[in-house]
Design an enzyme around this catalytic site. Structure first.
Site, PDB file in Angstrom:
ATOM      1  N   CYS A 154      -1.212   6.471   9.328  1.00 13.30           N
ATOM      2  CA  CYS A 154      -0.018   5.741   9.883  1.00 13.30           C
ATOM      3  C   CYS A 154      -0.422   4.601  10.803  1.00 13.30           C
ATOM      4  O   CYS A 154      -1.320   4.599  11.548  1.00 13.30           O
ATOM      5  CB  CYS A 154       0.711   6.835  11.059  1.00 13.30           C
ATOM      6  SG  CYS A 154       1.455   8.217  10.375  1.00 13.30           S
ATOM      7  N   GLU A 192       0.799  -1.246   0.137  1.00 18.94           N
ATOM      8  CA  GLU A 192      -0.017  -0.029  -0.106  1.00 18.94           C
ATOM      9  C   GLU A 192       0.885   1.245   0.034  1.00 18.94           C
ATOM     10  O   GLU A 192       1.756   1.424   0.654  1.00 18.94           O
ATOM     11  CB  GLU A 192      -0.868  -0.161   1.109  1.00 18.94           C
ATOM     12  CG  GLU A 192      -1.895  -1.384   1.097  1.00 18.94           C
ATOM     13  CD  GLU A 192      -2.981  -1.383   2.129  1.00 18.94           C
ATOM     14  OE1 GLU A 192      -3.773  -2.527   2.300  1.00 18.94           O
ATOM     15  OE2 GLU A 192      -2.749  -0.589   3.190  1.00 18.94           O
ATOM     16  N   CYS A 237       5.898  -3.916  16.378  1.00 26.34           N
ATOM     17  CA  CYS A 237       5.348  -3.094  17.224  1.00 26.34           C
ATOM     18  C   CYS A 237       3.734  -3.178  17.394  1.00 26.34           C
ATOM     19  O   CYS A 237       3.096  -3.523  16.471  1.00 26.34           O
ATOM     20  CB  CYS A 237       5.678  -1.566  16.515  1.00 26.34           C
ATOM     21  SG  CYS A 237       7.207  -1.532  16.114  1.00 26.34           S
ATOM     22  N   CYS A 281       6.240  -6.538   7.850  1.00 18.58           N
ATOM     23  CA  CYS A 281       7.296  -5.875   8.541  1.00 18.58           C
ATOM     24  C   CYS A 281       8.268  -6.745   9.321  1.00 18.58           C
ATOM     25  O   CYS A 281       7.677  -7.807   9.754  1.00 18.58           O
ATOM     26  CB  CYS A 281       6.802  -4.701   9.364  1.00 18.58           C
ATOM     27  SG  CYS A 281       8.114  -3.707   9.989  1.00 18.58           S
ATOM     28  N   CYS A 337       0.858  -1.141  15.396  1.00 24.85           N
ATOM     29  CA  CYS A 337       0.842  -1.079  14.310  1.00 24.85           C
ATOM     30  C   CYS A 337       0.141  -2.127  13.343  1.00 24.85           C
ATOM     31  O   CYS A 337       0.642  -3.371  13.739  1.00 24.85           O
ATOM     32  CB  CYS A 337       2.443  -0.965  13.646  1.00 24.85           C
ATOM     33  SG  CYS A 337       2.454  -0.666  12.076  1.00 24.85           S
ATOM     34  N   CYS A 373       3.481   8.530   0.811  1.00 30.11           N
ATOM     35  CA  CYS A 373       3.998   7.720   1.709  1.00 30.11           C
ATOM     36  C   CYS A 373       4.304   6.317   1.291  1.00 30.11           C
ATOM     37  O   CYS A 373       3.212   5.563   0.724  1.00 30.11           O
ATOM     38  CB  CYS A 373       3.010   7.811   2.991  1.00 30.11           C
ATOM     39  SG  CYS A 373       3.469   6.500   4.165  1.00 30.11           S
ATOM     40  N   SER A 400      11.237   6.714  15.040  1.00 35.31           N
ATOM     41  CA  SER A 400      10.204   6.328  15.891  1.00 35.31           C
ATOM     42  C   SER A 400      10.496   5.963  17.374  1.00 35.31           C
ATOM     43  O   SER A 400      10.770   4.917  17.366  1.00 35.31           O
ATOM     44  CB  SER A 400       9.263   5.480  15.141  1.00 35.31           C
ATOM     45  OG  SER A 400       8.883   5.858  13.979  1.00 35.31           O
TER      46      SER A 400
HETATM   47  N1  SAH Z   1       9.036   1.074  10.359  1.00 32.47           N
HETATM   48  C1  SAH Z   1       9.130   2.644  10.276  1.00 32.47           C
HETATM   49  C2  SAH Z   1       8.319   3.113   9.081  1.00 32.47           C
HETATM   50  C3  SAH Z   1       6.829   2.736   9.034  1.00 32.47           C
HETATM   51  S1  SAH Z   1       5.726   3.289  10.357  1.00 32.47           S
HETATM   52  C4  SAH Z   1       8.899   3.367  11.511  1.00 32.47           C
HETATM   53  O1  SAH Z   1       8.956   2.781  12.456  1.00 32.47           O
HETATM   54  O2  SAH Z   1       9.358   4.525  11.810  1.00 32.47           O
HETATM   55  C5  SAH Z   1       5.562   5.099  10.277  1.00 32.47           C
HETATM   56  C6  SAH Z   1       5.215   5.744  11.480  1.00 32.47           C
HETATM   57  O3  SAH Z   1       3.693   5.531  12.210  1.00 32.47           O
HETATM   58  C7  SAH Z   1       6.000   5.365  12.702  1.00 32.47           C
HETATM   59  O4  SAH Z   1       6.301   6.471  13.495  1.00 32.47           O
HETATM   60  C8  SAH Z   1       5.057   4.567  13.731  1.00 32.47           C
HETATM   61  O5  SAH Z   1       5.592   4.690  14.786  1.00 32.47           O
HETATM   62  C9  SAH Z   1       3.788   5.103  13.427  1.00 32.47           C
HETATM   63  N2  SAH Z   1       2.747   4.366  13.745  1.00 32.47           N
HETATM   64  C10 SAH Z   1       2.628   2.953  13.574  1.00 32.47           C
HETATM   65  N3  SAH Z   1       1.334   2.622  13.887  1.00 32.47           N
HETATM   66  C11 SAH Z   1       0.715   3.642  14.167  1.00 32.47           C
HETATM   67  C12 SAH Z   1      -0.782   3.794  14.689  1.00 32.47           C
HETATM   68  N4  SAH Z   1      -1.732   2.622  14.586  1.00 32.47           N
HETATM   69  N5  SAH Z   1      -1.155   5.165  14.942  1.00 32.47           N
HETATM   70  C13 SAH Z   1      -0.444   6.178  14.840  1.00 32.47           C
HETATM   71  N6  SAH Z   1       1.219   6.024  14.288  1.00 32.47           N
HETATM   72  C14 SAH Z   1       1.544   4.671  14.079  1.00 32.47           C
END
Ligand code: SAH
Length: 368
Positions: free
Chosen positions: A346, A103, A127, A123, A130, A116, A226
């Site tokens: 995000c 996506e 986390c 992944c 996510c 984006c 992050s």
């Molecule tokens: N793996 C990378 C890039 C993908 S996530 C990273 O972790 O930076 C991109 C951003 O979205 C990250 O800052 C992550 O912490 C945030 N993110 C992930 N899940 C989220 C959610 N459910 N709500 C808001 N932000 C989220």
């Protein structure tokens, strides 16, 4: 079935021109006995004019186009769906040649239009907040599967629109796919034959693979980290895999060592989870952790998705958190959540159950 490869063609399979880097394209041109400038003509057709057919390459003679088409093809994603949010965010779901889907999200905001981009199917990391993390890692994307997301988005721009920024914040952990990421960035920034974008308009976001931060510096792009937690216990419970690789202290030490160019800053992202990491104490600890680092902080209020226990804090709690960080003299912004209705915000990229997707997603264009 056609082969996708980053080397020269086997005799029977057609080479995907998008799968060749500059050196690979040079070799192919040499193999035909053509002059070197043909390499750049072909590359320009692929990236600057987004040709989908070798026959469009009209500065090659017909016999050259025929020769090229006998060995090669331009193979973009096998399928593409476009979902449009009520806030005009557009989500592209691309089906890759092996049937897996990724996506890409195009986010308009005032004078910006940000793309984006994903770097993995699923992944490496896990986390807990996510959606992509729940899929596990299916595989790394190849350079052309990364750059293709930019090409597809450009194909779908409305008249007068221009992508102003590109962020590697889609599905996946970019630093876990470093080679493909670097090659995709080379194609995005190459001025002679690539998209010619300034690296300043590109941001790579990592969950915190500390030892690899230094590999981003030579690419000239911006780096976002992050953080999401202010103690190792908290980070280990929210982001167990990455915290196991590098604890907060190691990560922040790597940030301090990062060779920032003058006038540039790191970005720290911090997902705000109600009752979990949004207390005043968290805000105070955050300011201490980043002290002395040239940085700005982006607060991302949690975007909810079905089946996940975390909640988004109230607007009041979000503002209170921001106020504490700001009082410490830091630049801190609240990231607007865009495209939530198409699960394009995000942390919302990935597979939900099909019934749910059918119910919430408005598909506006059947195919790309
Ligand atoms: N793996 C990378 C890039 C993908 S996530 C990273 O972790 O930076 C991109 C951003 O979205 C990250 O800052 C992550 O912490 C945030 N993110 C992930 N899940 C989220 C959610 N459910 N709500 C808001 N932000 C989220």
């Amino acid at each position: 079935m056609r082969h996708e490869q980053d080397t020269l063609p086997a005799t029977t399979a057609l080479t995907n021109l998008l799968a060749l880097d500059e050196i690979g394209m040079g070799r192919l041109v040499q193999q035909f006995g053509w002059p070197r400038y043909r390499t750049y003509q072909i590359l320009r057709w692929l990236y600057q004019r987004r040709a989908k057919d070798i026959n469009q390459m009209t500065d090659l003679g017909q016999s050259e186009r025929d020769a090229l088409a006998s060995q090669a093809t331009i193979q973009r994603a096998a399928g593409c769906r476009v979902l449009r949010s009520i806030d005009y965010t557009r989500k592209f779901v691309l089906t890759l040649s092996d049937g897996l889907a990724i996506e890409t999200v195009l986010i308009p905001d005032e004078d910006r239009l940000t793309l984006c981009v994903s770097t993995q199917v699923g992944c490496t990391l896990d986390c807990g907040f996510c959606l992509t993390g729940t899929m596990g890692l299916k595989r790394n994307l190849k350079p052309h599967e990364i750059i293709e997301q930019a090409l597809t988005a450009q194909d779908h721009l409305d008249p007068g629109e221009r992508i102003t920024n590109l962020v590697f914040m889609g599905m996946g952990e970019p630093l876990a796919n470093m080679e493909a990421l670097s090659e995709a960035i080379r194609r995005l920034t190459n001025k002679l034959w690539g998209l010619g974008w300034s690296p300043r308009r590109i941001t790579v976001s990592t969950a915190g693979l500390a030892t690899r931060l230094k590999d981003i510096a030579p690419l000239g792009v911006n780096l976002a980290i992050s953080l999401n937690a202010t103690t190792d216990d908290q980070r280990a419970s929210l982001m167990p895999a990455v915290n196991g690789i590098a604890a907060l202290k190691t990560l922040l030490a790597a940030c301090r060592r990062y060779p920032l160019r003058p006038t540039r800053r790191l970005t720290f992202e911090y997902v705000l989870l109600a009752g979990v990491n949004d207390h005043a104490d968290d805000a105070r600890r955050l300011t201490k952790l980043v002290r002395g680092i040239a940085c700005k902080i982006n607060l991302i209020p949690f975007n909810e998705f079905p089946g996940n226990p975390f909640r988004r804090p109230s607007e009041r709690d979000i503002s209170a958190f921001q106020a504490i960080v700001r009082q410490a003299g830091l630049d801190v912004f609240i990231r607007k959540s865009r495209g939530r209705d198409v699960l394009g915000a995000c942390g919302q990229l990935g597979n939900l159950s099909p019934e749910y997707s059918e119910r919430v997603l408005t598909q506006i264009e059947p195919r790309c």
